[in-house]
Design a protein around this motif. Structure first.
Motif, short mmCIF file in Angstrom:
data_model
loop_
_atom_site.label_atom_id
_atom_site.label_comp_id
_atom_site.label_asym_id
_atom_site.label_seq_id
_atom_site.Cartn_x
_atom_site.Cartn_y
_atom_site.Cartn_z
N PHE A 1 -26.94 -60.77 -104.62
CA PHE A 1 -26.04 -60.13 -103.67
C PHE A 1 -26.63 -58.79 -103.23
CE2 PHE A 1 -24.82 -59.33 -108.07
CZ PHE A 1 -24.87 -57.96 -108.13
N ARG A 2 -26.19 -58.33 -102.06
CA ARG A 2 -26.55 -57.02 -101.52
C ARG A 2 -25.25 -56.28 -101.22
NH1 ARG A 2 -30.43 -59.39 -96.85
NH2 ARG A 2 -28.41 -60.33 -96.39
N LEU A 3 -25.09 -55.13 -101.83
CA LEU A 3 -23.88 -54.36 -101.57
C LEU A 3 -24.04 -52.94 -102.08
CD1 LEU A 3 -22.41 -54.04 -104.55
CD2 LEU A 3 -21.50 -56.28 -104.04
N VAL A 4 -23.08 -52.11 -101.71
CA VAL A 4 -22.95 -50.76 -102.26
C VAL A 4 -21.57 -50.69 -102.91
CG1 VAL A 4 -22.76 -48.31 -101.71
CG2 VAL A 4 -24.50 -49.70 -100.61
N THR A 5 -21.51 -50.17 -104.11
CA THR A 5 -20.25 -50.09 -104.86
C THR A 5 -19.70 -48.68 -104.81
OG1 THR A 5 -20.91 -51.87 -106.36
CG2 THR A 5 -19.18 -50.39 -107.12
N LEU A 6 -18.41 -48.55 -104.54
CA LEU A 6 -17.72 -47.26 -104.54
C LEU A 6 -16.83 -47.20 -105.78
CD1 LEU A 6 -18.30 -48.02 -101.43
CD2 LEU A 6 -16.72 -46.15 -100.95
N SER A 7 -16.96 -46.12 -106.54
CA SER A 7 -16.26 -46.01 -107.82
C SER A 7 -15.60 -44.64 -107.93
CB SER A 7 -17.28 -46.20 -108.96
OG SER A 7 -16.74 -45.79 -110.20
N THR A 8 -14.53 -44.56 -108.72
CA THR A 8 -13.89 -43.28 -109.01
C THR A 8 -13.59 -43.19 -110.50
OG1 THR A 8 -11.59 -44.02 -108.75
CG2 THR A 8 -12.74 -43.30 -106.76
N GLY A 9 -13.42 -41.98 -110.97
CA GLY A 9 -13.06 -41.74 -112.37
C GLY A 9 -12.89 -40.27 -112.63
N GLU A 10 -12.42 -39.93 -113.80
CA GLU A 10 -12.22 -38.53 -114.16
C GLU A 10 -13.47 -37.93 -114.81
OE1 GLU A 10 -8.70 -37.97 -116.42
OE2 GLU A 10 -7.38 -38.87 -114.93
N ARG A 11 -14.43 -38.77 -115.18
CA ARG A 11 -15.67 -38.30 -115.78
C ARG A 11 -16.87 -38.93 -115.08
NH1 ARG A 11 -15.88 -39.49 -121.93
NH2 ARG A 11 -15.20 -41.54 -121.21
N ALA A 12 -18.04 -38.38 -115.36
CA ALA A 12 -19.26 -38.98 -114.83
C ALA A 12 -19.36 -40.42 -115.29
CB ALA A 12 -20.48 -38.18 -115.27
N LEU A 13 -20.00 -41.25 -114.51
CA LEU A 13 -20.08 -42.68 -114.80
C LEU A 13 -20.97 -42.95 -116.01
CD1 LEU A 13 -19.03 -45.38 -113.63
CD2 LEU A 13 -21.18 -45.55 -112.39
N LEU A 14 -22.13 -42.30 -116.07
CA LEU A 14 -23.09 -42.50 -117.16
C LEU A 14 -22.79 -41.50 -118.26
CD1 LEU A 14 -26.30 -42.93 -115.00
CD2 LEU A 14 -24.85 -44.73 -115.96
N ARG A 15 -22.32 -41.98 -119.39
CA ARG A 15 -21.90 -41.11 -120.48
C ARG A 15 -22.84 -41.27 -121.66
NH1 ARG A 15 -16.10 -44.04 -119.92
NH2 ARG A 15 -15.82 -43.63 -117.71
N GLY A 16 -23.13 -40.16 -122.33
CA GLY A 16 -23.99 -40.22 -123.50
C GLY A 16 -25.42 -40.57 -123.12
N GLU A 17 -25.96 -41.59 -123.79
CA GLU A 17 -27.34 -42.00 -123.53
C GLU A 17 -27.47 -42.51 -122.10
OE1 GLU A 17 -30.52 -45.42 -125.00
OE2 GLU A 17 -28.54 -45.26 -125.89
N ARG A 18 -28.50 -42.07 -121.43
CA ARG A 18 -28.79 -42.57 -120.09
C ARG A 18 -30.29 -42.65 -119.92
NH1 ARG A 18 -26.80 -38.90 -115.47
NH2 ARG A 18 -24.86 -38.87 -116.62
N HIS A 19 -30.72 -43.45 -118.96
CA HIS A 19 -32.14 -43.61 -118.67
C HIS A 19 -32.38 -43.30 -117.20
CE1 HIS A 19 -32.27 -45.32 -122.59
NE2 HIS A 19 -31.69 -46.46 -122.25
N ALA A 20 -33.63 -43.03 -116.88
CA ALA A 20 -33.98 -42.75 -115.49
C ALA A 20 -33.62 -43.93 -114.58
CB ALA A 20 -35.47 -42.42 -115.37
N GLY A 21 -33.74 -45.14 -115.12
CA GLY A 21 -33.38 -46.32 -114.33
C GLY A 21 -31.92 -46.33 -113.94
N GLN A 22 -31.07 -45.77 -114.80
CA GLN A 22 -29.66 -45.68 -114.46
C GLN A 22 -29.42 -44.57 -113.44
OE1 GLN A 22 -28.42 -45.08 -118.51
NE2 GLN A 22 -27.62 -47.16 -118.69
N GLU A 23 -30.13 -43.47 -113.58
CA GLU A 23 -29.97 -42.37 -112.63
C GLU A 23 -30.42 -42.77 -111.23
OE1 GLU A 23 -32.01 -38.99 -114.24
OE2 GLU A 23 -30.37 -38.50 -115.60
N VAL A 24 -31.35 -43.70 -111.14
CA VAL A 24 -31.79 -44.20 -109.83
C VAL A 24 -30.68 -44.99 -109.16
CG1 VAL A 24 -33.31 -45.87 -108.71
CG2 VAL A 24 -34.26 -44.24 -110.31
N ARG A 25 -29.92 -45.73 -109.95
CA ARG A 25 -28.97 -46.69 -109.40
C ARG A 25 -27.55 -46.15 -109.22
NH1 ARG A 25 -32.87 -49.14 -112.34
NH2 ARG A 25 -33.62 -51.18 -111.65
N ALA A 26 -27.30 -44.93 -109.64
CA ALA A 26 -25.95 -44.38 -109.54
C ALA A 26 -25.98 -42.96 -108.98
CB ALA A 26 -25.28 -44.39 -110.92
#
Length: 426
Positions: A147-172
Motif C-alpha cells: 500500500f501507499r499512504l500517509v498516516t495522520l496520528s494524534t496523542g498526548e505524547r511523542a509517538l516513539l517512546r523509550g528506545e528508538r532507532h534512526a529507521g523509526q525517526e525516518v518514518r515518523a
C-alpha cells in the motif's frame, strides 16, 4: 468497501467548507501542514522519490489536536466514519492500511495503545508499505499486500517512546502542537470559537479529495511529471537550509516535508481554487516554519547520527554507573559489574561482564552498540579466541568479560564533535 464509500459522500456546502478552511485552518502553519498530509497519499503515485510515513501531532489534552484531525479527515468525507483509534492489533492496522491504499489513514489517541511494541511495529509497517510475510492455509508463502499512504496520528505524547532507532525517526514526523507558537493563535481565541469550528467541520466535508484528484490528473496531462518536479524542488530547497553535518537519515526524512508542501500546493490551487500567487503566500509561510522549527526535532535521538548517538549514550551510562566498577587491585569478591584499569598509563580500559553490558546498553540493543564499538576499534578480542568478544578475566571471579578501550571511544567522539563544528563553520 461499502463503509468507505458511504463515509466519502460529500455533505454540506462547498463554499462554506472553503470559508472554514480559509478562516479557521490556513492562517495557522502547523494545522495547515497537518491537514495537507491528508492528501499527500494521493501524490505517492506521481512522486516516485516519496515514501510512506506517519505525521504525529501531540500535546496535552484540549489543545485542538482532534479538531485538526477532523479537518484533515474531512477532506475525504465524514470524519466520524474515517477516523480510527490507535487501540488496535497489528493485523487490524495492516488491514486498514491496505484498505486505505493511495489515500490516508487517520488514527486518534495513540495513548490508548496498551503495548508500545504495536506502535513501533506500525511505524515500520506503514513506512515499508507492506504486510509481514505469512503462510497460507496449505503452508505455501502468501504474497504480502502492499500500500501507499500517509498516516495522520494524534496523542498526548511523542509517538516513539523509550528506545528508538534512526529507521523509526525516518518514518515518523513527530510535531508538537506548540512548535511554532500557539496552535490556533491566528484563528481561534477561546473555547467557544474552537467548539464552533469543530461543529462546522462536522457538517461540511467530503469535497476536497475528488477536486484534488481531478486537479492532479489535469496537471499531469498538461505537464507530465509536474508533481515529481514540484516534490523534488521543495525537498532540495529544504535540504539546502540544513547544515552540512546533518545525519543522513534526517536528510532522507526531509522529502516527507517536501511531499507535504506538494500536497499543500494541490489543496490550495485545486480544491481551494486559489491563484498561484495567492497560494504562494501561504506556502512560503509554512515552508519557512518547516525550515526553522521542524526539519530537526528536539525528540530526535540521533541528532549526530545513529552510531555517534549510541556511543554517547554508552559513555554517559558507563560514567553514571562507575560506582558499580572497581579498580582491579581493589576488586572485592562477590557480584561485580567489571573493573577499570590503565594500560600504558594512557588508555582507560573497562572490563564489563555480559549481564552488566546489557544493562549499560539499555534501552538500545546490546549487539548494535557492540558493533559500533567494534567498528571504531574500541573492542578488544581475546588472543586465543578471535571469534569471541568476551576477552579477559576479572581476576578469578568472572569467567569472561567485554573489554572496551574507553579512551578510543572518547577520542572518536571528540573527533566527531570537532569535525562537525569545523564543517558547520565552513
Amino acid at each position: 468497501d461499502t463503509t468507505l464509500q458511504e463515509a466519502m459522500r460529500p455533505h454540506g456546502d462547498l463554499a462554506t467548507w472553503r470559508q472554514l478552511m480559509l478562516m479557521g485552518i490556513l492562517p495557522n502553519s502547523t494545522p495547515t501542514l497537518y491537514v495537507c498530509a491528508a492528501l499527500a497519499g494521493l501524490l505517492r503515485n506521481w512522486c516516485p522519490d516519496s515514501e510512506n510515513f506517519i505525521v504525529h501531532l501531540y500535546n496535552d489534552s484540549s489543545s485542538g489536536k482532534t479538531t485538526a484531525l477532523k479537518a484533515a479527515a474531512g477532506l475525504w468525507g465524514n470524519p466520524q466514519r474515517l477516523i480510527d483509534m490507535w487501540r488496535a492489533t497489528d493485523n487490524g492496522l495492516e488491514g486498514r492500511c491496505v484498505a486505505r491504499n493511495d489515500m490516508a489513514l487517520f488514527l486518534d489517541e495513540a495513548g490508548m495503545v496498551a503495548n508500545d511494541d504495536i506502535i513501533k511495529n506500525a511505524v515500520y509497517m506503514i513506512g515499508n508499505g507492506g504486510e509481514k510475510l505469512r503462510a497460507s492455509r496449505d503452508g505455501t508463502e502468501r504474497k504480502p499486500r502492499t500500500f501507499r499512504l500517509v498516516t495522520l496520528s494524534t496523542g498526548e505524547r511523542a509517538l516513539l517512546r523509550g528506545e528508538r532507532h534512526a529507521g523509526q525517526e525516518v518514518r515518523a514526523l513527530e510535531i508538537p502542537t506548540h512548535i511554532t507558537g500557539s496552535f490556533w493563535e491566528k484563528s481561534i481565541s477561546n473555547a467557544a470559537e474552537a467548539e464552533r469550528l469543530s461543529n462546522q467541520l462536522s457538517e461540511h466535508y467530503g469535497f476536497a479529495a475528488d477536486l484534488a484528484i481531478q486537479y492532479i490528473l489535469d496537471s499531469e496531462k498538461k505537464s507530465p511529471g509536474i508533481w515529481k518536479n514540484v516534490h523534488h524542488s521543495f525537498t532540495e530547497a529544504l535540504r539546502k537550509s540544513l547544515p552540512s553535518v546533518t545525519p543522513p537519515h534526517i536528510l532522507r526524512r526531509v522529502k516527507h516535508y517536501g511531499l507535504l508542501l506538494t500536497s499543500m500546493t494541490v489543496l490550495l490551487q485545486g480544491p481551494m481554487n486559489m491563484s498561484v500567487e495567492d497560494a504562494k503566500v501561504y506556502i512560503n509561510q509554512v515552508r519557512w516554519d518547516i525550515s526553522k522549527y521542524m526539519l530537526q526535532m528536539a525528540t530526535d535521538q540521533f541528532s549526530g547520527g545513529e552510531k555517534t548517538g549510541m556511543l554517547e549514550h554508552f559513555m554517559n551510562t558507563l560514567a553514571t554507573n562507575q560506582t558499580q566498577h572497581f579498580h582491579a587491585e581493589d576488586l572485592a569478591r562477590g557480584e561485580v559489574w567489571g573493573s577499570f584499569f590503565l594500560r600504558d598509563n594512557l588508555i582507560d580500559v573497562a572490563n564489563i561482564i555480559p549481564s552488566a553490558m546489557n544493562n549499560l546498553c539499555k534501552p538500545f540493543d546490546q549487539v548494535r552498540i557492540l558493533q559500533a564499538l567494534d567498528g571504531i576499534g574500541a573492542l578488544v578480542y581475546s588472543r586465543t579466541r578471535k571469534d569471541r568478544k568476551c576477552s579477559v578475566r576479572i581476576q578469578n571471579q568472572v569467567t569472561s568479560c567485554y573489554q572496551v578501550q574507553v579512551g578510543v571511544v572518547r577520542r572518536y567522539l571528540e573527533e566527531e564533535e570537532k569535525k562537525n563544528k569545523e564543517e558547520g563553520q565552513a
